[in-house]
Design an enzyme around this catalytic site. Sequence first.
Site, PDB file in Angstrom:
ATOM      1  N   LYS A  26      11.798  54.870   7.780  1.00 44.72           N
ATOM      2  CA  LYS A  26      11.063  53.608   7.832  1.00 44.72           C
ATOM      3  C   LYS A  26      10.233  53.408   6.561  1.00 44.72           C
ATOM      4  O   LYS A  26      10.280  52.342   5.938  1.00 44.72           O
ATOM      5  CB  LYS A  26      10.169  53.602   9.071  1.00 44.72           C
ATOM      6  CG  LYS A  26       9.501  52.251   9.331  1.00 44.72           C
ATOM      7  CD  LYS A  26       8.441  52.334  10.431  1.00 44.72           C
ATOM      8  CE  LYS A  26       9.007  52.575  11.805  1.00 44.72           C
ATOM      9  NZ  LYS A  26       9.363  51.322  12.500  1.00 44.72           N
ATOM     10  N   ARG A  95       2.602  53.795  12.481  1.00 42.86           N
ATOM     11  CA  ARG A  95       3.917  54.093  13.067  1.00 42.86           C
ATOM     12  C   ARG A  95       4.445  55.401  12.524  1.00 42.86           C
ATOM     13  O   ARG A  95       4.237  55.755  11.372  1.00 42.86           O
ATOM     14  CB  ARG A  95       4.936  53.008  12.696  1.00 42.86           C
ATOM     15  CG  ARG A  95       4.795  51.709  13.417  1.00 42.86           C
ATOM     16  CD  ARG A  95       5.996  50.824  13.050  1.00 42.86           C
ATOM     17  NE  ARG A  95       6.024  49.615  13.850  1.00 42.86           N
ATOM     18  CZ  ARG A  95       5.428  48.472  13.497  1.00 42.86           C
ATOM     19  NH1 ARG A  95       4.778  48.399  12.361  1.00 42.86           N
ATOM     20  NH2 ARG A  95       5.513  47.416  14.284  1.00 42.86           N
ATOM     21  N   GLY A 104      12.564  54.971  19.386  1.00 44.63           N
ATOM     22  CA  GLY A 104      11.760  55.014  20.608  1.00 44.63           C
ATOM     23  C   GLY A 104      11.242  56.388  20.956  1.00 44.63           C
ATOM     24  O   GLY A 104      10.659  56.605  22.021  1.00 44.63           O
ATOM     25  N   MET A 106       9.055  58.252  19.230  1.00 46.00           N
ATOM     26  CA  MET A 106       7.664  58.577  18.909  1.00 46.00           C
ATOM     27  C   MET A 106       6.759  57.387  19.104  1.00 46.00           C
ATOM     28  O   MET A 106       7.199  56.262  19.316  1.00 46.00           O
ATOM     29  CB  MET A 106       7.595  59.121  17.499  1.00 46.00           C
ATOM     30  CG  MET A 106       7.989  60.610  17.511  1.00 46.00           C
ATOM     31  SD  MET A 106       7.770  61.332  15.925  1.00 46.00           S
ATOM     32  CE  MET A 106       8.903  60.376  14.981  1.00 46.00           C
ATOM     33  N   ARG A 362      17.071  48.837   8.671  1.00 49.74           N
ATOM     34  CA  ARG A 362      17.763  50.132   8.665  1.00 49.74           C
ATOM     35  C   ARG A 362      19.242  49.881   8.948  1.00 49.74           C
ATOM     36  O   ARG A 362      19.596  48.808   9.466  1.00 49.74           O
ATOM     37  CB  ARG A 362      17.167  51.081   9.706  1.00 49.74           C
ATOM     38  CG  ARG A 362      17.161  50.507  11.096  1.00 49.74           C
ATOM     39  CD  ARG A 362      16.428  51.407  12.067  1.00 49.74           C
ATOM     40  NE  ARG A 362      16.306  50.740  13.368  1.00 49.74           N
ATOM     41  CZ  ARG A 362      15.517  51.135  14.340  1.00 49.74           C
ATOM     42  NH1 ARG A 362      14.741  52.177  14.186  1.00 49.74           N
ATOM     43  NH2 ARG A 362      15.476  50.491  15.487  1.00 49.74           N
ATOM     44  N   HIS A 478      41.270  75.044  31.865  1.00 51.90           N
ATOM     45  CA  HIS A 478      42.689  74.695  31.983  1.00 51.90           C
ATOM     46  C   HIS A 478      42.870  73.192  32.094  1.00 51.90           C
ATOM     47  O   HIS A 478      43.653  72.586  31.372  1.00 51.90           O
ATOM     48  CB  HIS A 478      43.275  75.413  33.208  1.00 51.90           C
ATOM     49  CG  HIS A 478      44.720  75.079  33.458  1.00 51.90           C
ATOM     50  ND1 HIS A 478      45.108  74.077  34.309  1.00 51.90           N
ATOM     51  CD2 HIS A 478      45.849  75.602  32.943  1.00 51.90           C
ATOM     52  CE1 HIS A 478      46.425  74.000  34.319  1.00 51.90           C
ATOM     53  NE2 HIS A 478      46.901  74.931  33.492  1.00 51.90           N
ATOM     54  N   SER A 786      48.684  81.398  12.020  1.00 47.99           N
ATOM     55  CA  SER A 786      48.070  80.274  12.711  1.00 47.99           C
ATOM     56  C   SER A 786      46.908  80.843  13.508  1.00 47.99           C
ATOM     57  O   SER A 786      47.102  81.700  14.364  1.00 47.99           O
ATOM     58  CB  SER A 786      49.096  79.605  13.623  1.00 47.99           C
ATOM     59  OG  SER A 786      48.478  78.564  14.333  1.00 47.99           O
ATOM     60  N   CYS A 853      45.441  76.344  15.329  1.00 48.91           N
ATOM     61  CA  CYS A 853      46.071  75.619  16.428  1.00 48.91           C
ATOM     62  C   CYS A 853      45.256  75.720  17.698  1.00 48.91           C
ATOM     63  O   CYS A 853      45.719  75.373  18.762  1.00 48.91           O
ATOM     64  CB  CYS A 853      47.495  76.124  16.652  1.00 48.91           C
ATOM     65  SG  CYS A 853      47.567  77.834  17.177  1.00 48.91           S
ATOM     66  N   TYR A 873      46.716  73.401   7.192  1.00 55.32           N
ATOM     67  CA  TYR A 873      46.798  72.343   8.199  1.00 55.32           C
ATOM     68  C   TYR A 873      45.923  72.679   9.391  1.00 55.32           C
ATOM     69  O   TYR A 873      45.501  73.820   9.557  1.00 55.32           O
ATOM     70  CB  TYR A 873      48.250  72.119   8.663  1.00 55.32           C
ATOM     71  CG  TYR A 873      48.823  73.259   9.464  1.00 55.32           C
ATOM     72  CD1 TYR A 873      48.641  73.344  10.861  1.00 55.32           C
ATOM     73  CD2 TYR A 873      49.544  74.273   8.849  1.00 55.32           C
ATOM     74  CE1 TYR A 873      49.158  74.407  11.587  1.00 55.32           C
ATOM     75  CE2 TYR A 873      50.064  75.335   9.567  1.00 55.32           C
ATOM     76  CZ  TYR A 873      49.863  75.397  10.942  1.00 55.32           C
ATOM     77  OH  TYR A 873      50.356  76.445  11.668  1.00 55.32           O
TER      78      TYR A 873
END
Lengths: 899, 899
Positions: A26, A95, A104, A106, A362, A478, A786, A853, A873
Amino acid sequence: MTTKMIYRFGKVCEGDADMKALLGGKGANLAEMAKIGIPVPPGFTITTEMCIEYYKAGGFPAGLEDAVKESVKWLENETGKQFGGSQNPLLVSVRSGARASMPGMMDTILNLGLNDTTVEVLAKRTENPRFAYDAYRRLLTMYANVVMEAHHGIFDGPMDEARKSVAKAKGLDVPADIEALGRAVPDTMLGVEELKGVCAAFKRIIAEKIGREFPTDPYEQLKGAILAVFRSWNNDRAILYRKMNGIPDDWGTAVNVQSMVFGNMGETSATGVCFTREPSTGEKIFFGEWLPNAQGEDVVAGIRTGRPIAKGREAGNSLEETMPEAYQQLFGIQEKLEKHYKDMQDIEFTIEDKKLFLLQTRNGKRAGRAEVKIAVDLVGEGLIDKETALLRVTPERLNELLFPAVDPKTTAKAIAKGIAASPGGVTGVVAFSAEDAVVRAEKGEKVILVRIETSPEDLHGMKAAVGILTSRGGATSHAAVVARGMGRTCVVGCAGISINYAAGTISASGTTIKAGELITIDGSSGKVYGGDVPKIPATLGGEFQTLLAWADAARRMKIRTNADTPHDAMKAVEFGAQGIGLCRTEHMFFEEERIPAVREMILASDKPAREKALAKLLPFQTADFTGLFRVMKGLPVNIRLLDPPLHEFLPQEKKQIEDLAKTMGVTVAALEAKIAELHEFNPMLGNRGVRLAICYPEIAAMQVRAILTAACSVKKEGIEVLPEIMIPLALSKAELTIMHEIVHKVSAEVFAQAGITVQFKFGTMIELPRAALLANELAEEAEFFSFGTNDLTQTTMGLSRDDSGSFLPAYKDQKILPHDPFVSLDTAGVGQLIQMAAEKGRRVRPDISIGICGEHGGDPASIAFCESVGLGYVSCSPFRVPIARVAAAQATIRARTKK
Amino acid sequence: MTTKMIYRFGKVCEGDADMKALLGGKGANLAEMAKIGIPVPPGFTITTEMCIEYYKAGGFPAGLEDAVKESVKWLENETGKQFGGSQNPLLVSVRSGARASMPGMMDTILNLGLNDTTVEVLAKRTENPRFAYDAYRRLLTMYANVVMEAHHGIFDGPMDEARKSVAKAKGLDVPADIEALGRAVPDTMLGVEELKGVCAAFKRIIAEKIGREFPTDPYEQLKGAILAVFRSWNNDRAILYRKMNGIPDDWGTAVNVQSMVFGNMGETSATGVCFTREPSTGEKIFFGEWLPNAQGEDVVAGIRTGRPIAKGREAGNSLEETMPEAYQQLFGIQEKLEKHYKDMQDIEFTIEDKKLFLLQTRNGKRAGRAEVKIAVDLVGEGLIDKETALLRVTPERLNELLFPAVDPKTTAKAIAKGIAASPGGVTGVVAFSAEDAVVRAEKGEKVILVRIETSPEDLHGMKAAVGILTSRGGATSHAAVVARGMGRTCVVGCAGISINYAAGTISASGTTIKAGELITIDGSSGKVYGGDVPKIPATLGGEFQTLLAWADAARRMKIRTNADTPHDAMKAVEFGAQGIGLCRTEHMFFEEERIPAVREMILASDKPAREKALAKLLPFQTADFTGLFRVMKGLPVNIRLLDPPLHEFLPQEKKQIEDLAKTMGVTVAALEAKIAELHEFNPMLGNRGVRLAICYPEIAAMQVRAILTAACSVKKEGIEVLPEIMIPLALSKAELTIMHEIVHKVSAEVFAQAGITVQFKFGTMIELPRAALLANELAEEAEFFSFGTNDLTQTTMGLSRDDSGSFLPAYKDQKILPHDPFVSLDTAGVGQLIQMAAEKGRRVRPDISIGICGEHGGDPASIAFCESVGLGYVSCSPFRVPIARVAAAQATIRARTKK
């Protein structure tokens, strides 16, 4: 301390937008706005360092008091007003403002500087005593609550009395109910006399109930308010917000002291909040709400209904129509601000007696869809480049575009909330068993499969369902893993619902839902609703595709998918997958027509009997792989040989055991003995993965034969193939040597029979710390690694993902672990092993292919880690491929630009 | 190849004892003996490299044939005989000889060079045709079996026929049974005519049954024999022996071709085997057996009963009395050999017509007791120094001295064999339940507790028993670990016995034993016997203590013990323990009077209820630690806070659950729900260790309070105390920080109350790969690390020690793992982590104390590894302390001398 404690903004401006760490978001933005000529009420910012200093010192930092006084003097000069003065009193707001936005979270205090003297001066100067006493009343309330830490509600009495007397005076019925009274006599109906009485009463209450007088000295007021903002950094709301958003506790907050302007000085005054673009769709329209004769909090708190900023189709009460001059000025300013900040802005403004002031700007929060549209549009408008646009998008939020979602505007109330495991909003009838799900789906019903937890035996039911809901299990249970793989919406670990299989009911929040009744689950929020709830559709076109194309151009890593079926593979290719990173062959074993042969194999008493059963499975597996190769058309297809312990393929319940014994032609006792023999105390660490293949090489041989036979036949069809044969759970080079030998032998036989050869790769999954530690040895046999990061996390951290629910919450609460390591890779520990293994592997085999993977392959933070250690990858479930494409692009860009 | 293929020994000698790698043990020793003037029949040795070359080339190495011929020529010259010659034929033996002794594992051929011509020459020259044809018969048999690979038994017919005709000729009854016939007419009764007939028949059988003629060319015989020795390196016996003894497959065997001498040329000839000291006791007496008119194999095979070498108390048939001159010469030679080799020798000799030849000498195999005595005696005799003596002892074999053992001379036959888990030989009555064991023990019976497997609920039964036998589980199963800790004899994983709890019987090898009947178990060999079996007592004095004192002077590492009770601790201190490296507090929780409070704590629904239950446990735990501190008198006492998952403390069987529910005053359903809630899929990776303490810090607080309260009170008694508080299963610094905070808080309270303070250490167990990887961070909180190598092995290798029995045997058979990683540390993988963690820990805290407390702490190979990475101590079960002392000394000496 010689540090600069305070930065001023006004005609001269000491800070700017780059100083967020020191001035908070701010404060930095106020300074920046002032600097570029936006009308901002002048003021000054106490740095975040002072907040940290406050916590170190345990009180007001040395020297700060003098510095504040000096700055107030400057501010008096700047505004031509006097703090506590009897001519033209200066009022200020105080502020908080941290480096990261904590909306909101503080506390704020307005109208500081008022006391019994200045309120009268203000009343006279403004010729509006009602406004002055209303401001004073607000100050007293806020000051008592925030600075003096009064209990909530201590001020209720006088306001109610005032309302009653107004009601009586106006000849209204006085409602007995206090809320009704509030509605009947809103604050705006209170006159100056009532407000004067309220202020007097408030001061009395403060002195009596808190035991201290409200300070009349404005400097004392200011000091108390600054301290309160410092304290508010560590209030419960703020701590929780930081924990949820990963904001460090040691950043601290800045304090902004700013001269007050008033939107509530009468009908020529107003206040409002606006966005430079529509925040839920991203459309380029000036959008917002305002209220005449109001303070900012009235708009934010929604006490009064806001009016639209811009003119709609019909004539109305918009700012554009009501105050056209101020609107035009505001419109120009919002355009200027968006261009200046190069992003959609969220702006707070006040009009004081026709004069426009900007209180805050902002970057605006926005929906996932809007995020993509705005980023792409800003590139089109020439404000940002493509890389910046990519970095603007939160990959995780692309889920909102990929699936239909429960309409965020719904008023329906959730009956329970679980863990969001696989996204989408779906409605369907409840089924409590896989069988019931299949039957209902065959009748054309959309089904939600509801289970306490799922097991591989539920697979056909999960496939038949549109969504899965479980009351147990975590993000990698699972149900969660399979649902993500299948693209089914899924909510797991929904402890708030109670499932009664026997009665066929779910109960939650006093609602009971029976089998066959409708429920809605939201796999993005984890919410569960009774009945149907409105949804918004998926949005896959337009800006989304543009962004993905940019991501593809930017990223270094390839994105593969975890897919076990041609259907999943096709879906993944549509989403942009560049190969299969993990095909779990065991899922194929559970199909209804195969499981008897699988069980026959497991129950075989010797190798010939086992080979007989395997021969029955061979054509099935060959067909499976044929389908995959056809879909993948020469992209790499990484197939993992059988991994799970054999007992997973045998039933556990008495009835099923009896049935199976009958089918298999063995005694129940013999079958039970076999099941008992296969029982393991810690199946995760038991006879699975390559260990099965070492004990029963004929299983591996069958699978290799199926893979290569399929590859040859697809190649003969004129389609390219690129199989990768992956050995799971290796802990040594020797295992790979033995497996490689089998692969050599079988491949020679298959190629001789087929009359052609296909290129293929042989490699291993790295899932055990020992494999990572000895990766140099493994690389002598393996052409690829992998990382199976799920299991590697389990073993490295000694955490069973199925059991960690009992203590992981405590670990997250106490900040022992920064996040669930099954969701986002534990880079400190597991990551260390991955990096070590990758380096050791490359040292021995420079062209080794390396990827991951595990479930982490679709997690943006984990993808960033994979980029940092140079993996080739990542592989993830089909529906996370777009997310991974963007996350990988971000990782590449960040690695290069250090953004 | 330019390598020297052959080394000769005779008047000149090309090799010596240092060339074992090249010439094998036998060849090197023959060369050495020849070199120092011992009468050895001349010959030559084909190097081990030729064997390796043979396997590479797949046939006779190039050039070797010529080299052999040259050496035969030399040998003809050396002996004055001719190979295949018609004047004075040279006969040779062909023997294998590997670098390490592999007794009886490979094949030998004697009398090579005989054929139809030379046998006649030999008959005439020796004037002993019977001897010549007997030698020929032996050659034919051996050659056909070993070189021509005939099926066993193809020669049975002719010998039986010959025996029958001799029996008939002598007018004896001809037994129908062949074995009886063999006894009635031994080989020595066969005359020259019979033997001639046998030879002729053998040659016919060879031609007919094998399909090739017996080669008459001596060079062809020799080539075949050399090849056969090469081949024998890879016969099943040899492979098995190497596997069992850890001998590499690529060493190869040498081939020794040596001129024959004959102990069977009549009554002036003889053969024998002798030891320079008594091999089962180590006494310094010349000891051995001999036979007149015999070949070496007769003695070794035990076909004829040997006669003593040295004169006994009574006049007899000793060599000393029968051939005093040869005896005196032999006596001098054995003294010379022992002095030369500085160790007890196992010597083979032959006397050919009164002339003594030494055929072999090697370091003699000996019993564990003898190993210690000989090593210590040799130091006393000035032959070796103390360090050499220490290196001569196999630490593992010290078990033979520590416990009574089943008499090695017993003729009792084992009914089954399991895994030797905890040493000693004990006899007792069978009990099938812990309860029965306790009842019987109270009646004064010695009890063997027989269970399929044990669980913590069996503890009191194990304590009451003298031995434990299980049919399941491995070397680190619950039964094994607990038994070793308690010093109870234990055999586990005895799959050959079938336990029927219902019938109360064990069956094995056709024997059935009922509850209350006697069995004997041997925890050093794993053997199980029906009934009582003679035993020999423990030998803890004399040379044993001398050796241990030398070990203490030599070793760098300290030896601690894993002990949970004052009784165990006292035993360990007697054995030389220098502290407690692991006290498992949970074992204390299982005591009958405590378990109700433990269960009350687990079932508590909130913290106050839990604290109430913990308050009941506090005095018990305080008393436990008081006892330990008193025994340990200022030596470090490392106490691990509660480690196992809570469900281990709850019953699993219906009946017990019902009983407990009644006792606890809860419903069965509620108790079952709690048990179900605590159920874990992989308890090894579940809520245990520090995770329990994070969830329920009050448990840790109670334990810390008990430890420090006990420490203060013992200190007040004037006894030094040195507690170490150990946090199990940590994976992060944050866990330690939280625990350290609790320790600080509780210690301040306890010390304030006691009015004194005690020094203590705070540290952690490293059991998870992540802890090792982040050891630098952990060391910021931990003043010591103790590697819990059991769990570290489980997690690093992904092996559950309870489940690995299903595949570890396959892993050992296929040489994937060199040994059971739960017995001997996996230095390549787990060891890498230990080294890494030790280095990282020391970098942050240079004086950090580091040791291991897993089962590996008593394993010599693992101890050597600990020395190599510079750990401060190892901790093992009390009865392994002496072993560890010696092993640690060896490790220090080897590290310094690279011996």
